[in-house]
Design an enzyme around this catalytic site. Structure first.
Site, mmCIF file in Angstrom:
data_model
loop_
_atom_site.group_PDB
_atom_site.id
_atom_site.type_symbol
_atom_site.label_atom_id
_atom_site.label_comp_id
_atom_site.label_asym_id
_atom_site.label_seq_id
_atom_site.Cartn_x
_atom_site.Cartn_y
_atom_site.Cartn_z
ATOM 1 N N SER A 16 46.860 35.709 33.270
ATOM 2 C CA SER A 16 45.628 36.006 33.788
ATOM 3 C C SER A 16 45.762 37.125 35.016
ATOM 4 C CB SER A 16 44.760 34.922 33.989
ATOM 5 O OG SER A 16 44.269 34.400 32.823
ATOM 6 N N HIS A 65 38.242 35.066 37.237
ATOM 7 C CA HIS A 65 38.530 34.076 37.206
ATOM 8 C C HIS A 65 39.636 33.408 37.774
ATOM 9 C CE1 HIS A 65 41.082 34.628 33.583
ATOM 10 N NE2 HIS A 65 41.761 33.453 34.124
ATOM 11 N N ASP A 97 34.862 39.865 33.663
ATOM 12 C CA ASP A 97 36.107 39.076 34.379
ATOM 13 C C ASP A 97 36.749 40.124 35.340
ATOM 14 O OD1 ASP A 97 37.944 37.333 35.058
ATOM 15 O OD2 ASP A 97 38.563 36.818 33.057
HETATM 16 C C1 4AZ Z 1 44.777 31.528 30.343
HETATM 17 O O1 4AZ Z 1 44.806 30.255 30.288
HETATM 18 C C2 4AZ Z 1 45.143 32.341 29.167
HETATM 19 N N1 4AZ Z 1 46.497 34.325 24.593
HETATM 20 C C3 4AZ Z 1 45.298 33.678 29.287
HETATM 21 C C4 4AZ Z 1 45.440 34.937 28.006
HETATM 22 C C5 4AZ Z 1 45.499 33.973 26.876
HETATM 23 C C6 4AZ Z 1 45.150 32.521 26.708
HETATM 24 C C7 4AZ Z 1 45.042 32.057 27.999
HETATM 25 C C8 4AZ Z 1 45.625 34.890 25.622
HETATM 26 O O2 4AZ Z 1 44.904 32.176 31.523
#
Ligand code: 4AZ
Length: 595
Positions: free
Chosen positions: A537, A393, A441
């Site tokens: 992420s 993503h 992912d």
């Molecule tokens: C994000 O939006 C995201 N708490 C990544 C990890 C988590 C929540 C959101 C985990 O990239």
């Protein structure tokens, strides 16, 4: 009912006390992991065990290497096909491809060299007292009972053509008293359990004076006892008494009775990967558990190194055949080793994601940042060569020209001098990635080689190891998440932060059907104080094994909010994608063992 009974009954409800009072529960019921058994693991499952040096792990199965892929060092061995091979590994690799040609002896072949096993005094061909003729002896000799066990019995039956090995290590045959005293001279034999011929085991002459009982065997035939209660079905189809599962002894012959254990009984050791190994393999100088925990704490607590205790030449023993198990160990030491997951400077202070601490240079040498236009949007993990792992993503193939890979970055507001920037050559997104469920992912980024580079290496970077087995780490293990993501209050973060989280099992209880056990892994803290968040992420969740080797266990993927204990962070479970990754980047780049 007496008060004491009431108390016992209550205790039964609330604790495990009833285990000791109930008789209907067999202890084996508790030792076996039933869900794991459905995977049908055997000695060839490289998710659970290391492959032999003449095998390589392909698609989670140990398969035959080609003889030329063996290390060159070693001693000549002779095969039953009459040919000599330069090394034991080459002979075994040849045998692996063509099972008729078995090991005969160490050294070159001689015209008259022959080995044979036969069974005497049995009612049928499949049972009897074991008699052997060694290659360089003219006489047949019996085997002594005192060192005879299921391990050697299985090898003997396999050698005799019984594919499922032995049913039992004794039967009621003529006793040794019925055999003339002259014949009762016997040999001891020691096998490791995965030999294909008794000739591969080590024979020693027992220098005892006087009477010795003789070893016998009942080999397993199709018409052996039909299954009844209390039997364990091995993957090879053989049935063994359930009480013999998870005892460190390979009763099945294919090891399937030792690979799905929650505990071990008898003289055996439980690897963190759920495998029972014989107690004498603990601290014997060779790693047997894929989790390496059998060779930990060996210096301390009076753990003597018990190297190959069964046949170390002792004063009272005369070795008659070579120790091929020691040769196997030696070959293992010549296999190429991949370097990953080891920081060049381990004494750095590991201090500062939601609630994290700031990182110092060299603490996260596998961490990279993905810059899209003018913003750092995601993290990534260097896994060797030109390759970076990230979340699907995080990237789009159509935007490839906009991405920059920032290497050795700490603070993007005040970039450090080590910072290097590379552009992207290729993006591979998992073909089954779903933008709605976040299944699969995972993506690979290949960075462009610099014009003056011969091989692709990222400056100031060390690859994290790619886990080849889902059993390397377990719920409850502490791992580290790192990234430039937001704080809980959505506050912007400029410096790389990290924090410790625990792997969490049964995550469906938090996320219901949105959680896919095989593909995802939850991690967090009890109070939610440490968590990944927006911007983290694609970055790493790394776990370090008992030898301080670091693996990328997860890729930051999703989660409901950030820092909420009722909603732990969800990561892509990298071990599930080992084959996918290795098919794209090449096996040799990431295959640490069993190459
Ligand atoms: C994000 O939006 C995201 N708490 C990544 C990890 C988590 C929540 C959101 C985990 O990239």
């Amino acid at each position: 009912m007496k008060l004491v009974h009431v108390i016992l009954l209550l205790l039964c409800f609330y604790s495990s006390v009833c285990k000791f009072t109930s008789t209907s529960d067999t202890p084996q019921e508790d030792l076996l992991d039933r869900k794991c058994l459905t995977e049908k693991y055997t000695h060839l499952s490289c998710n659970k065990v290391f492959c032999q040096p003449w095998q390589k792990c392909v698609d989670r199965t140990c398969t035959c290497k080609l003889p030329y892929q063996c290390p060159k060092n070693g001693t000549t061995v002779c095969s039953t096909n009459g040919k000599s091979y330069p090394t034991y590994c080459q002979q075994k690799s040849f045998e692996c491809l063509r099972p008729q040609a078995k090991f005969l002896n160490n050294g070159t072949c001689t015209a008259e060299g022959q080995f044979s096993v036969s069974l005497k005094y049995g009612k049928t061909d499949s049972e009897g007292i074991v008699e052997v003729k060694l290659v360089d002896q003219d006489k047949k000799v019996f085997i002594c009972k005192n060192t005879w066990s299921m391990t050697q019995a299985n090898v003997a039956c396999l050698d005799l053509g019984f594919q499922q090995g032995a049913l039992d290590t004794e039967g009621s045959f003529l006793t040794s008293e019925d055999i003339t005293t002259n014949d009762t001279e016997c040999l001891n034999v020691h096998c490791r359990g995965l030999e294909t011929s008794l000739a591969e085991c080590t024979f020693t002459k027992a220098m005892t004076n006087g009477y010795q009982e003789l070893a016998s065997v009942v080999c397993y035939t199709q018409n052996a006892d039909s299954p009844t209660n209390g039997l364990f079905q091995c993957v090879n189809g053989k049935y063994i008494p359930e009480k013999r599962a998870c005892n460190g002894i390979n009763d099945c012959g294919d090891q399937s009775d030792e690979l799905c254990c929650k505990g071990c009984q008898g003289e055996s050791f439980l690897c963190k990967s759920g495998v029972c190994i014989p107690q004498q393999y603990k601290c014997n100088g060779e790693v047997d558990c894929i989790t390496k925990d059998d060779e930990i704490g060996c210096e301390a607590a009076g753990h003597l190194r018990t190297q190959a205790i069964a046949f170390v030449p002792q004063e009272k023993m005369e070795i008659l055949t070579a120790d091929m198990d020691a040769e196997r160990k030696r070959i293992k030491s010549f296999l190429p080793k991949l370097s990953c997951g080891v920081k060049d400077n381990t004494h750095v202070r590991r201090k500062r994601v939601v609630g994290g601490k700031s990182a110092h240079l060299k603490e996260f040498p596998w961490q990279i940042a993905i810059k899209d236009d003018d913003k750092i949007t995601c993290g990534g993990i260097y896994i060797g060569g030109c390759w970076i792992l990230t979340a699907a993503h995080c990237v789009r193939v159509s935007k490839i020209h906009r991405y920059q890979i920032w290497i050795a970055l700490l603070n993007w507001f005040k970039p450090n001098s080590e910072l290097k920037i590379q552009s992207v050559n290729r993006i591979i997104i998992h073909e089954n990635y779903s933008g709605t469920t976040y299944q699969n992912d995972i993506a690979l980024i290949e960075v462009k080689k610099r014009p003056n580079q011969r091989e692709c290496v990222l400056p100031h970077s060390i690859p994290a190891c790619v886990p080849w087995s889902p059993y390397l780490f377990q719920p409850g293990d502490t791992c580290i998440v790192s990234g430039w993501g937001r704080e809980k209050d959505n506050e912007k973060v400029y410096s790389l932060k990290w924090g410790e989280v625990k792997l969490i099992g049964n995550c469906s209880k938090f996320y219901g059907k949105r959680y896919y056990e095989k593909e995802m892994q939850c991690a967090g803290t009890k109070d939610g104080s440490i968590d990944a968040c927006k911007g983290d992420s694609g970055g790493p969740l790394v776990c370090t094994d008992v030898n301080n080797v670091t693996y990328v266990w997860g890729i930051v993927s999703w989660g409901e909010n950030c820092g909420k204990p009722e909603f732990p962070g969800v990561y892509t479970r990298v071990a599930t994608y080992f084959d996918w990754i290795s098919n794209h980047v090449g096996r040799s780049l990431i295959s640490q063992y069993n190459v």
